[in-house]
Scaffold this motif. Sequence first.
Motif, PDB file in Angstrom:
ATOM      1  N   MET A  78       0.826  -1.208   0.000  1.00  0.00           N
ATOM      2  CA  MET A  78       0.000   0.000   0.000  1.00  0.00           C
ATOM      3  C   MET A  78       0.864   1.264   0.000  1.00  0.00           C
ATOM      4  O   MET A  78       0.619   2.195  -0.764  1.00  0.00           O
ATOM      5  CB  MET A  78      -0.936   0.008   1.216  1.00  0.00           C
ATOM      6  N   VAL A  79       1.878   1.277   0.852  1.00  0.00           N
ATOM      7  CA  VAL A  79       2.779   2.428   0.933  1.00  0.00           C
ATOM      8  C   VAL A  79       3.475   2.641  -0.401  1.00  0.00           C
ATOM      9  O   VAL A  79       3.532   3.762  -0.922  1.00  0.00           O
ATOM     10  CB  VAL A  79       3.803   2.239   2.073  1.00  0.00           C
ATOM     11  N   ASN A  80       4.008   1.576  -0.970  1.00  0.00           N
ATOM     12  CA  ASN A  80       4.719   1.693  -2.252  1.00  0.00           C
ATOM     13  C   ASN A  80       3.796   2.206  -3.360  1.00  0.00           C
ATOM     14  O   ASN A  80       4.207   3.013  -4.194  1.00  0.00           O
ATOM     15  CB  ASN A  80       5.358   0.365  -2.635  1.00  0.00           C
ATOM     16  N   LYS A  81       2.554   1.746  -3.372  1.00  0.00           N
ATOM     17  CA  LYS A  81       1.599   2.199  -4.389  1.00  0.00           C
ATOM     18  C   LYS A  81       1.286   3.688  -4.209  1.00  0.00           C
ATOM     19  O   LYS A  81       1.274   4.438  -5.191  1.00  0.00           O
ATOM     20  CB  LYS A  81       0.319   1.375  -4.338  1.00  0.00           C
ATOM     21  N   ILE A  82       1.032   4.106  -2.989  1.00  0.00           N
ATOM     22  CA  ILE A  82       0.744   5.526  -2.728  1.00  0.00           C
ATOM     23  C   ILE A  82       1.910   6.389  -3.193  1.00  0.00           C
ATOM     24  O   ILE A  82       1.721   7.392  -3.886  1.00  0.00           O
ATOM     25  CB  ILE A  82       0.443   5.771  -1.233  1.00  0.00           C
ATOM     26  N   LEU A  83       3.113   6.002  -2.810  1.00  0.00           N
ATOM     27  CA  LEU A  83       4.297   6.795  -3.165  1.00  0.00           C
ATOM     28  C   LEU A  83       4.539   6.797  -4.671  1.00  0.00           C
ATOM     29  O   LEU A  83       4.854   7.845  -5.252  1.00  0.00           O
ATOM     30  CB  LEU A  83       5.527   6.281  -2.412  1.00  0.00           C
ATOM     31  N   ALA A  84       4.371   5.651  -5.322  1.00  0.00           N
ATOM     32  CA  ALA A  84       4.582   5.572  -6.775  1.00  0.00           C
ATOM     33  C   ALA A  84       3.513   6.375  -7.523  1.00  0.00           C
ATOM     34  O   ALA A  84       3.839   7.123  -8.453  1.00  0.00           O
ATOM     35  CB  ALA A  84       4.563   4.120  -7.231  1.00  0.00           C
ATOM     36  N   ILE A 115      -1.939  14.348   1.720  1.00  0.00           N
ATOM     37  CA  ILE A 115      -2.234  13.636   2.959  1.00  0.00           C
ATOM     38  C   ILE A 115      -1.795  12.178   2.835  1.00  0.00           C
ATOM     39  O   ILE A 115      -1.132  11.636   3.731  1.00  0.00           O
ATOM     40  CB  ILE A 115      -3.727  13.724   3.310  1.00  0.00           C
ATOM     41  N   ALA A 116      -2.165  11.520   1.751  1.00  0.00           N
ATOM     42  CA  ALA A 116      -1.819  10.107   1.556  1.00  0.00           C
ATOM     43  C   ALA A 116      -0.310   9.898   1.591  1.00  0.00           C
ATOM     44  O   ALA A 116       0.179   8.958   2.229  1.00  0.00           O
ATOM     45  CB  ALA A 116      -2.399   9.596   0.239  1.00  0.00           C
ATOM     46  N   VAL A 117       0.428  10.764   0.929  1.00  0.00           N
ATOM     47  CA  VAL A 117       1.884  10.616   0.890  1.00  0.00           C
ATOM     48  C   VAL A 117       2.492  10.894   2.260  1.00  0.00           C
ATOM     49  O   VAL A 117       3.413  10.193   2.685  1.00  0.00           O
ATOM     50  CB  VAL A 117       2.497  11.511  -0.206  1.00  0.00           C
TER      51      VAL A 117
END
Length: 182
Positions: A78-84, A115-117
Amino acid sequence: MVFAHDTQHSLVDAARLVNTAEVHPDSLASVAELDALVDEFGLTGSRTHSDEELQAVRSLRLVLKEAWSAPEDRAVAMVNKILADAGAIPQLIKHDQWDYHLHATSPAAPLDVRIAVEVAMALVDVIREKQLDRLRTCAADDCSAVLVDLSKNRSKLFCDTGNCANRTHVAAYRARKSAAAS
């Protein structure tokens, strides 16, 4: 201190954002309520103050709530997807009353993306430090709000959305008294 100040701030704000959906009525139902929340969080950057922006932030609550209870490998994905998806490029920034901390989006990025990042960057620290167990759901039987346990002894069990701890303790006390009287 368990985490850097910006990580703690982001985690607590993320829990507060998720929990806006856990109270009745929903406490993030209008642009004015979003404006107040953004002010409370001290978020910087551009804003549209539109219904679309409100809906995007409201939708983000579901993603963040999922991250709260995700196992490590799912949280990492999830973190990797948000950041990408955001094209995040972490940079050290110092502004307002804050000392150096990380921003990974431009101030012009949409509010929900910022916010997500920010939360994803905080989750990077949580995951790397093997501290996912500090992200919890309230222990009260009738509450599904989330919390961040930043206590040294990892003892925080109840959310800050209401009187969950007091209500649970009073119910347990009454049950003990009732059992003793029987």
